[in-house]
Each structure stands twice: as C-alpha cells, then as structure tokens.
Design an enzyme around this catalytic site. Structure first.
Site, PDB file in Angstrom:
ATOM      1  N   GLY A 134       0.885  -1.244   0.117  1.00 54.04           N
ATOM      2  CA  GLY A 134      -0.074   0.009   0.063  1.00 54.04           C
ATOM      3  C   GLY A 134       0.746   1.449   0.098  1.00 54.04           C
ATOM      4  CB  ILE A 159       3.972   1.298   7.550  1.00 52.43           C
ATOM      5  CG1 ILE A 159       4.190   2.449   8.558  1.00 52.43           C
ATOM      6  CG2 ILE A 159       4.176   0.212   8.130  1.00 52.43           C
ATOM      7  CD1 ILE A 159       5.371   2.589   9.443  1.00 52.43           C
ATOM      8  CD  GLU A 191      -4.419   1.117  -4.962  1.00 53.49           C
ATOM      9  OE1 GLU A 191      -4.807   0.071  -4.286  1.00 53.49           O
ATOM     10  OE2 GLU A 191      -4.605   2.285  -4.954  1.00 53.49           O
TER      11      GLU A 191
HETATM   12  N1  COA Z   1      -4.118  11.563  15.167  1.00 54.53           N
HETATM   13  C1  COA Z   1      -3.309  12.694  14.824  1.00 54.53           C
HETATM   14  N2  COA Z   1      -2.448  12.789  13.492  1.00 54.53           N
HETATM   15  C2  COA Z   1      -2.217  11.497  13.068  1.00 54.53           C
HETATM   16  C3  COA Z   1      -2.775  10.459  13.345  1.00 54.53           C
HETATM   17  C4  COA Z   1      -3.799  10.338  14.401  1.00 54.53           C
HETATM   18  N3  COA Z   1      -4.274   9.311  14.719  1.00 54.53           N
HETATM   19  N4  COA Z   1      -2.424   9.347  12.291  1.00 54.53           N
HETATM   20  C5  COA Z   1      -1.593  10.122  11.686  1.00 54.53           C
HETATM   21  N5  COA Z   1      -1.266  11.200  12.109  1.00 54.53           N
HETATM   22  C6  COA Z   1      -0.567  12.406  11.445  1.00 54.53           C
HETATM   23  C7  COA Z   1       0.864  11.890  11.533  1.00 54.53           C
HETATM   24  O1  COA Z   1       1.741  12.249  12.558  1.00 54.53           O
HETATM   25  C8  COA Z   1       1.548  12.568  10.260  1.00 54.53           C
HETATM   26  O2  COA Z   1       1.914  13.738  10.574  1.00 54.53           O
HETATM   27  P1  COA Z   1       3.166  14.532  10.166  1.00 54.53           P
HETATM   28  O3  COA Z   1       3.272  14.519   8.885  1.00 54.53           O
HETATM   29  O4  COA Z   1       3.145  16.116  10.704  1.00 54.53           O
HETATM   30  O5  COA Z   1       4.102  13.630  10.967  1.00 54.53           O
HETATM   31  C9  COA Z   1       0.565  12.539   9.433  1.00 54.53           C
HETATM   32  O6  COA Z   1      -0.838  12.540  10.145  1.00 54.53           O
HETATM   33  C10 COA Z   1       0.484  11.247   8.180  1.00 54.53           C
HETATM   34  O7  COA Z   1       0.499  10.096   8.913  1.00 54.53           O
HETATM   35  P2  COA Z   1       1.204   9.081   8.438  1.00 54.53           P
HETATM   36  O8  COA Z   1       1.190   7.715   9.228  1.00 54.53           O
HETATM   37  O9  COA Z   1       2.916   9.352   8.402  1.00 54.53           O
HETATM   38  O10 COA Z   1       0.858   8.757   7.006  1.00 54.53           O
HETATM   39  P3  COA Z   1       1.596   7.883   5.698  1.00 54.53           P
HETATM   40  O11 COA Z   1       2.212   8.871   4.937  1.00 54.53           O
HETATM   41  O12 COA Z   1       2.380   6.787   6.448  1.00 54.53           O
HETATM   42  O13 COA Z   1       0.163   7.159   5.279  1.00 54.53           O
HETATM   43  C11 COA Z   1      -2.308   6.476   5.412  1.00 54.53           C
HETATM   44  C12 COA Z   1      -0.681   6.370   5.937  1.00 54.53           C
HETATM   45  C13 COA Z   1      -2.954   5.503   6.202  1.00 54.53           C
HETATM   46  C14 COA Z   1      -2.579   7.859   5.261  1.00 54.53           C
HETATM   47  C15 COA Z   1      -2.202   5.854   3.800  1.00 54.53           C
HETATM   48  O14 COA Z   1      -1.461   4.617   3.831  1.00 54.53           O
HETATM   49  C16 COA Z   1      -3.275   5.939   3.026  1.00 54.53           C
HETATM   50  O15 COA Z   1      -3.604   6.912   2.561  1.00 54.53           O
HETATM   51  N6  COA Z   1      -4.044   4.967   3.233  1.00 54.53           N
HETATM   52  C17 COA Z   1      -5.316   4.806   2.446  1.00 54.53           C
HETATM   53  C18 COA Z   1      -5.456   4.229   1.321  1.00 54.53           C
HETATM   54  C19 COA Z   1      -4.884   2.705   1.057  1.00 54.53           C
HETATM   55  O16 COA Z   1      -4.551   2.345   2.111  1.00 54.53           O
HETATM   56  N7  COA Z   1      -4.677   2.485  -0.123  1.00 54.53           N
HETATM   57  C20 COA Z   1      -4.083   1.058  -0.275  1.00 54.53           C
HETATM   58  C21 COA Z   1      -3.331   1.125  -1.536  1.00 54.53           C
HETATM   59  S1  COA Z   1      -2.513   2.524  -2.367  1.00 54.53           S
END
Ligand code: COA
Length: 427
Positions: free
Chosen positions: A216, A220, A239
C-alpha cells in the site's frame, strides 16, 4: 488517411484545444497520479472564467494542480476521488468535494452512468510507428473515463515511459493533442525510521516464501519491503508499484515465478516513485499495467494464492475498526484500494491481510490504538474484514476473535505509555 496525417491535424496549442472542446458546465476528468496532465490544466485555468461552471474530477494528483488555486473556486468545481497533499487543503476548506469509492468500482461508476465525464485529459508518450501512444505511469480508471467522454485531449510528453499491459491509446481515439515536455512528476524514496523498521520486521515474519504481495501507500509499507530481502520467490500484484518493489525485483527476491495468476509478471495499475522506477518500467514487458478493475477487483486479487496485502492506517479502535482516511473530521486520504486488497487477500487461498501502523502519532503524543475512533472519523476497513494488525510492539491476528479478545490483543501492541488507559476501555 494514414495516422501521421491525422496526428499532425490534431496537434494544436493547449489554449486552442481547450477552446475547441470544452463547453461551459462540462465535467473534465483527468488521469490520476503522475499521469495527470501538466500543460492542459494550466490552459483551462486561463479560461476558467469564460468556461464558467466547469468541474474537474480526478484521483491523486502528484505535482502541479493549478486548478486548486483558491481564487478559482468560484469558476471551477473540484471533485476528488482520493485526497492527497495537493488537494487536502481544498477539501478541508470546502472548496473541493471528496467522493468515497472503492478503487475497483470506479470504472463501473462511469460505465453505469453513476459518474459523468464530458472531456477526459491524459498524458501520453509520443506515438510509435503505428500511431500508438502509451499511458505510461498510470492506467487506473482512465480507459473507462475515456470510453464515456465526448472528447479526449492528450498531452504528448517525450518523458513519459512506454509501458506494457493495456496502456496503449491510438491517435484515432484522441480529439486533440498538445505538446508537453516537462519531467514526469516523481516522489522520493521514503527513509524508514526505527519504528517503521521494527514494524517491517514483524510484518516480514508473516510473509512466507512464494507469497504474492500488495504494498500500500505510505512509509510503513515501504519499510516492510526493506525487511524482505532474505525472502524467496515473491510475486507482485499491487495497485501501486514503488521503488521498494523495484529494489526487490532487482535483487531477485521478487521474481514472480510462483504466482498462480499471471506468473512472471508484476501486475500493477500505476507507478509512483523516482525516475529510476519509471526508467525500469519503460519498455519492460515484465511490468504489466492494467485498468484498475483488472487489478484490484477482489475476485481478481483472490486468484493469487498466498496473497499478502500490506496497508497502513491512521487509527485502529479496540473493536478492530480501521480508519485509514480521516484525522477527526479532516479528510486526510482516501479509501483507494485498501478494502479491495483486504477482501481479495481474505478470498485468496492462504491469503493474509495486514494493517501496519506506528503505535503513536503527532510525535508520540497520541495513541493510534484508541478505544473509539475520533469524532468525525470513518471506518475504512471494517472489524469483520480486518485480519492482522501490526505496530512496532508486535503483530496480532484479530480474525475470529471476540470483541473482548480483539481489544485485549490490540492493547498488547499499543505503546506501553497508553496501555493502562486503553485497558480500562476494554469492552
Ligand atoms: N491523530 C493525529 N495525527 C495523526 C494520526 C492520528 N491518529 N495519525 C497520523 N497522524 C499524522 C501523523 O503524525 C503524520 O503527521 P506528520 O506528517 O506531521 O508527521 C500524518 O498524520 C501522516 O501520518 P502517516 O502515518 O505518516 O501517514 P502515511 O504517509 O504513512 O500514510 C495512510 C498512511 C493511512 C494515510 C496511507 O496509507 C493511506 O492513504 N491509506 C489509505 C489508502 C490505502 O491504504 N490504499 C491502499 C493502496 S494504495
């Protein structure tokens, strides 16, 4: 008339293409990610006032999105089918709408008339000797959107790689072509920190040799790839194709030899990464880009035995409900293909799905394992769909567990600082 004559007749300046094709009130759809045109949107913006009431609709846009400038909101309506960096503020401020939809269902939305597009704009490679241009880094939903559109505008970019699969668009399928020569947008490799490496090691233990991977979006999933270097005979059906997956292909860890569906091919619907990745996919018949419904439909995914889907999340509550899209009422991201792959992996023989996330966010101040999702948050993957959840403190299997058992399991992988408080909330 041969295609070369037709081609030269169709080449116009961007402003001319816009004036000839777009009518007030039209819905203009754009290819997603790095296939989103670069020159055409700038021309649309110039005529925004004249073209009053147009709507622009697309998935993730990487790079320049001039139509998102706040002063244009009275002329251009914006519809997002995935929220990302370039579009997040506009959605938060109410200047753009977000439309939630499973990725695999999007083409059917166009074909069934649920969604409408009058004009499609794409970015393509120059034509080959037979007049075929390649969609390059992105196929996604583009073919379905083109099918239903009154007109198609193509930005021809010599920097766009020619990729294999169902990427070809013939000059005859396009109404006007404009010339572009900007670099295809890239995203840098993510640099895994200690937390993501620890998560990667736990997830890697779940991956058996011979598995087929979906990776994804986010830091991570990339870190997990770094931890798979000792694995053997892995396959790729995902994807999004990233640099991390390319590294494993170059090392021979992913060789697609034991895939039960389309062996010896990496099956993907878009590329997102560095120029090195785009060069790797250029003219490479082992990387097959297909329309999204042929990649992320759960019944297609399930044809891969030992499918392992690795996705990330923002929050997981003690019921096991996964929020991958919202931070409170803020629409941070989109559903994308997460649920498609979670369900596809569930249906696959020997399949597993993993939601992998750091135990905390906001510099360690908040737990991502929570008693209840935040006010305004949505459930992306439901508690009945979820399988494994991993943090830097371990990995738990929630499938088949009671409400209490799954809460206890999740508390065990929360950050130690939050465990006592969370334990009090176990139902
Ligand atoms: N409360 C407050 N802030 C939060 C939070 C929470 N529960 N969870 C994350 N954040 C903040 C993080 O601290 C980070 O902030 P920073 O940039 O200031 O450090 C920001 O939000 C992004 O979080 P992060 O975990 O680093 O995001 P990521 O880039 O690793 O992406 C998803 C994680 C879940 C957003 C991403 O996997 C996604 O878009 N998933 C949905 C779609 C999907 O899974 N598709 C599958 C195939 S493409």
């Amino acid at each position: 008339m041969d295609w070369k004559t037709r081609f030269s007749d169709k080449v116009v300046l961007p402003e001319e293409a816009i004036r000839r094709v777009i009518r007030p009130g039209d819905i203009i759809g754009g290819a997603m990610t790095c296939g989103f045109p670069q020159v055409l949107p700038e021309a649309i913006v110039q005529y925004a006032e004249e073209l009053s009431g147009i709507t622009i609709m697309h998935g993730i846009v990487v790079g320049n999105a001039p139509h998102y400038a706040p002063h244009l909101s009275k002329h251009i309506k914006l519809r997002n089918i995935f929220v990302f960096d370039a579009t997040r503020d506009a959605v938060r401020e109410g200047r753009a709408d977000y439309v939630p939809m499973y990725f695999y269902e999007m083409p059917e939305c166009w074909r069934n008339g649920i969604w409408k597009t009058d004009v499609t704009m794409i970015q393509v490679s120059p034509p080959d000797v037979d007049g075929y241009m390649s969609l390059g880094v992105t196929v996604g939903y583009t073919p379905a959107m083109m099918e239903v559109s009154r007109a198609v505008l193509a930005e021809v970019n010599p920097n766009m790689p020619r990729t294999h699969g169902e990427t070809m668009v013939h000059v005859s399928q396009v109404d006007y072509l404009v010339e572009g020569d900007r670099p295809v947008p890239t995203v840098p490799r993510s640099k895994p920190d200690e937390v993501s490496q620890a998560i990667g090691r736990y997830v890697a233990e779940l991956v058996d040799d011979g598995s087929t991977l979906q990776i994804g979006i986010g830091a991570i999933p990339d870190a997990v790839l770094n931890c798979l270097t000792e694995h053997k005979d892995l396959g790729l059906h995902t994807e999004m194709f990233s640099d991390g997956a390319m590294d494993l292909l170059n090392k021979g860890v992913i060789n697609n030899a034991r895939k039960s569906y389309m062996p010896y091919k990496s099956v993907v619907t878009f590329l997102l990464g560095t120029k090195e990745l785009y060069d790797y996919a250029h003219e490479n018949p082992s990387v097959v880009l297909l329309p999204v419904e042929k990649v992320t439909h759960p019944m297609v995914i399930a044809q891969n035995d030992k499918m392992v889907a690795i996705n990330s999340a923002l929050q997981v509550d003690l019921y096991g409900q996964v929020n991958a899209e919202t931070i409170g009422t803020l629409q941070f991201s989109g559903v994308g293909g997460q649920v498609d792959f979670v369900r596809g992996a569930t249906l696959s023989k020997g399949g597993k799905s993993v939601i992998a996330l750091p135990s905390t966010a906001a510099n360690g101040t908040v737990s991502r394992i929570v008693p209840y999702l935040d006010y305004g948050s949505v459930v992306t993957t439901s508690r009945c769909d979820v399988h494994y959840v991993a943090t830097e403190y371990g990995v738990v299997n929630l499938k088949g567990k009671s409400v209490r058992e799954r809460a206890e399991a999740l508390v065990s992988i929360a950050h130690p600082r939050f465990r006592d408080e969370l334990a009090k909330a176990i139902p």
